[in-house]
Design a protein around this motif. Structure first.
Motif, PDB file in Angstrom:
ATOM      1  N   PRO A  36      14.958   9.147  73.912  1.00 23.84           N
ATOM      2  CA  PRO A  36      14.819   8.246  75.061  1.00 23.84           C
ATOM      3  C   PRO A  36      14.315   8.981  76.299  1.00 23.84           C
ATOM      4  N   GLN A  37      13.841   8.207  77.267  1.00 25.51           N
ATOM      5  CA  GLN A  37      13.366   8.793  78.522  1.00 25.51           C
ATOM      6  C   GLN A  37      14.509   9.141  79.474  1.00 25.51           C
ATOM      7  N   GLY A  38      15.594   8.392  79.434  1.00 25.67           N
ATOM      8  CA  GLY A  38      16.726   8.673  80.316  1.00 25.67           C
ATOM      9  C   GLY A  38      17.702   9.641  79.673  1.00 25.67           C
ATOM     10  N   GLY A  39      18.951   9.612  80.156  1.00 28.58           N
ATOM     11  CA  GLY A  39      19.960  10.480  79.599  1.00 28.58           C
ATOM     12  C   GLY A  39      20.295  10.114  78.163  1.00 28.58           C
ATOM     13  N   PHE A  40      20.473  11.107  77.319  1.00 32.42           N
ATOM     14  CA  PHE A  40      20.878  10.868  75.937  1.00 32.42           C
ATOM     15  C   PHE A  40      21.570  12.104  75.394  1.00 32.42           C
ATOM     16  N   ILE A  41      22.279  11.900  74.286  1.00 34.22           N
ATOM     17  CA  ILE A  41      22.960  12.989  73.582  1.00 34.22           C
ATOM     18  C   ILE A  41      22.207  13.267  72.296  1.00 34.22           C
ATOM     19  N   ALA A  42      21.755  14.488  72.108  1.00 35.04           N
ATOM     20  CA  ALA A  42      21.134  14.904  70.855  1.00 35.04           C
ATOM     21  C   ALA A  42      22.157  15.718  70.083  1.00 35.04           C
ATOM     22  N   ALA A  43      22.456  15.307  68.856  1.00 38.05           N
ATOM     23  CA  ALA A  43      23.498  15.945  68.052  1.00 38.05           C
ATOM     24  C   ALA A  43      22.901  16.459  66.751  1.00 38.05           C
ATOM     25  N   ALA A  44      23.039  17.763  66.494  1.00 36.03           N
ATOM     26  CA  ALA A  44      22.390  18.392  65.339  1.00 36.03           C
ATOM     27  C   ALA A  44      23.397  19.135  64.470  1.00 36.03           C
ATOM     28  N   ASN A  45      23.003  19.338  63.214  1.00 36.39           N
ATOM     29  CA  ASN A  45      23.790  20.191  62.320  1.00 36.39           C
ATOM     30  C   ASN A  45      23.614  21.651  62.711  1.00 36.39           C
ATOM     31  N   HIS A  46      24.567  22.484  62.266  1.00 33.86           N
ATOM     32  CA  HIS A  46      24.621  23.885  62.712  1.00 33.86           C
ATOM     33  C   HIS A  46      24.624  24.805  61.498  1.00 33.86           C
ATOM     34  N   LEU A  47      23.494  25.523  61.291  1.00 33.80           N
ATOM     35  CA  LEU A  47      23.289  26.355  60.107  1.00 33.80           C
ATOM     36  C   LEU A  47      23.346  27.848  60.372  1.00 33.80           C
ATOM     37  N   SER A  48      22.896  28.245  61.554  1.00 32.78           N
ATOM     38  CA  SER A  48      22.624  29.641  61.842  1.00 32.78           C
ATOM     39  C   SER A  48      22.803  29.880  63.338  1.00 32.78           C
ATOM     40  N   HIS A  49      23.070  31.127  63.698  1.00 28.36           N
ATOM     41  CA  HIS A  49      23.215  31.435  65.118  1.00 28.36           C
ATOM     42  C   HIS A  49      21.890  31.320  65.875  1.00 28.36           C
ATOM     43  N   VAL A  50      20.783  31.168  65.153  1.00 27.63           N
ATOM     44  CA  VAL A  50      19.497  31.000  65.830  1.00 27.63           C
ATOM     45  C   VAL A  50      19.123  29.531  65.982  1.00 27.63           C
ATOM     46  N   ASP A  51      19.855  28.615  65.316  1.00 28.23           N
ATOM     47  CA  ASP A  51      19.384  27.233  65.381  1.00 28.23           C
ATOM     48  C   ASP A  51      19.591  26.539  66.724  1.00 28.23           C
ATOM     49  N   PRO A  52      20.408  27.041  67.663  1.00 28.77           N
ATOM     50  CA  PRO A  52      20.313  26.480  69.013  1.00 28.77           C
ATOM     51  C   PRO A  52      18.908  26.623  69.601  1.00 28.77           C
ATOM     52  N   PHE A  53      18.228  27.695  69.240  1.00 27.03           N
ATOM     53  CA  PHE A  53      16.883  27.922  69.760  1.00 27.03           C
ATOM     54  C   PHE A  53      15.868  27.005  69.077  1.00 27.03           C
ATOM     55  N   THR A  54      16.005  26.790  67.759  1.00 28.49           N
ATOM     56  CA  THR A  54      15.086  25.864  67.103  1.00 28.49           C
ATOM     57  C   THR A  54      15.340  24.439  67.569  1.00 28.49           C
ATOM     58  N   PHE A  55      16.598  24.095  67.792  1.00 30.34           N
ATOM     59  CA  PHE A  55      16.974  22.770  68.303  1.00 30.34           C
ATOM     60  C   PHE A  55      16.357  22.539  69.681  1.00 30.34           C
ATOM     61  N   LEU A  56      16.554  23.501  70.578  1.00 24.83           N
ATOM     62  CA  LEU A  56      15.981  23.377  71.920  1.00 24.83           C
ATOM     63  C   LEU A  56      14.461  23.402  71.889  1.00 24.83           C
ATOM     64  N   HIS A  57      13.891  24.213  70.993  1.00 27.50           N
ATOM     65  CA  HIS A  57      12.433  24.277  70.886  1.00 27.50           C
ATOM     66  C   HIS A  57      11.874  22.882  70.590  1.00 27.50           C
ATOM     67  N   PHE A  58      12.515  22.188  69.655  1.00 27.81           N
ATOM     68  CA  PHE A  58      12.094  20.827  69.322  1.00 27.81           C
ATOM     69  C   PHE A  58      12.191  19.912  70.547  1.00 27.81           C
ATOM     70  N   LEU A  59      13.322  19.934  71.233  1.00 26.02           N
ATOM     71  CA  LEU A  59      13.520  19.044  72.379  1.00 26.02           C
ATOM     72  C   LEU A  59      12.545  19.364  73.514  1.00 26.02           C
ATOM     73  N   ILE A  60      12.359  20.645  73.796  1.00 20.51           N
ATOM     74  CA  ILE A  60      11.470  21.045  74.886  1.00 20.51           C
ATOM     75  C   ILE A  60      10.015  20.714  74.552  1.00 20.51           C
ATOM     76  N   ASP A  61       9.629  20.869  73.282  1.00 17.26           N
ATOM     77  CA  ASP A  61       8.274  20.491  72.888  1.00 17.26           C
ATOM     78  C   ASP A  61       8.025  18.996  73.093  1.00 17.26           C
ATOM     79  N   HIS A  62       9.111  18.225  73.181  1.00 21.61           N
ATOM     80  CA  HIS A  62       8.994  16.798  73.458  1.00 21.61           C
ATOM     81  C   HIS A  62       9.371  16.467  74.895  1.00 21.61           C
ATOM     82  N   GLY A  63       9.337  17.489  75.757  1.00 23.69           N
ATOM     83  CA  GLY A  63       9.471  17.256  77.188  1.00 23.69           C
ATOM     84  C   GLY A  63      10.883  17.166  77.725  1.00 23.69           C
TER      85      GLY A  63
END
Length: 235
Positions: A36-63
């Protein structure tokens, strides 16, 4: 809708980290139209200590420069802790009287239109095959209290980049990383019910079912019929 301003330190960190992540991964992003364009909660599965970065990479690539709820101990690490604080990440004081402060801070961020990123399991999955496990209830408490859209995110591949027990990523060759965002989880029938254990379990089960379905699509595999519960072990 205009998004809230992004701290300069956050943009600077992204300018450094994004090329590094691109050099180490081959990305498959899908579902950005569900954010969404406004406030939202994105909730992801947790596999690795590096996946916060892949998660954020996805979100940031979408603005969306989301603020992550992260365990407080990370904020005490030199350099990393300063980076987390300066970029507006939200510390979670688990098992203390300050545990509620993270949810209050997240509510405030959502109220001004920010995105908040969370890992509902609360820690790396303990499922032996790395499927999502039973979630804690904090994310559903936040979603029901704010009625913010709750977007399930399934990711796969980060565990190859940084397997458990390793401190240094396996950067060569580049690792395929898949991140899928789904449609918002429908919690509307739970909004006006008493916030008891049954409601929290139902909401959490819906969220994790949605995340697991996305992970199954990313893996092209069939998930277990019953999610792993760390309190009881395999079903």
């Amino acid at each position: 809708m205009t998004h809230p301003p992004v701290p300069r330190s956050y943009r600077a960190a992204v300018a450094v980290a994004r090329p590094v992540m691109r050099a180490m991964t081959r990305r498959r992003w899908e579902g950005g139209e569900n954010l969404p364009q406004g406030g939202f909660i994105a909730a992801a599965n947790h596999l690795s200590h590096v996946d916060p970065f892949t998660f954020l990479h996805f979100l940031i690539d979408h603005g969306r420069y989301a603020k992550v709820l992260a365990k407080h101990s990370l904020f005490t690490i030199p350099v990393l802790g300063h980076l987390f604080r300066s970029t507006g990440m939200i510390p979670v004081h688990r098992g203390t009287e300050r545990a509620a402060s993270a949810l209050n801070e997240a509510r405030a961020r959502l109220a001004v239109g920010e995105a908040v990123a969370v890992f509902p399991e609360g820690t790396l999955t303990k499922d032996p095959d790395l499927w999502p496990m039973v979630a804690k209830t904090g994310v559903i408490r936040l979603a029901l209290a704010t009625r913010a859209p709750l977007i399930p995110v399934g990711q796969w591949g980060a565990q190859a980049l940084l397997p458990r027990g390793r401190r240094i990523p396996r950067a060569i060759p580049r690792k395929p990383v898949t991140v899928f965002a789904g449609e918002a989880v429908d919690l509307s029938d739970l909004y006006d019910l008493p916030l008891d254990a049954e409601v929290l379990r139902e909401g959490s089960a819906r969220l994790m079912a949605a995340i697991t379905a996305l992970v199954a699509r990313a893996r092209a595999e069939t998930p277990p019929a019953t999610p792993f519960d760390p309190r009881t072990g395999p079903a």
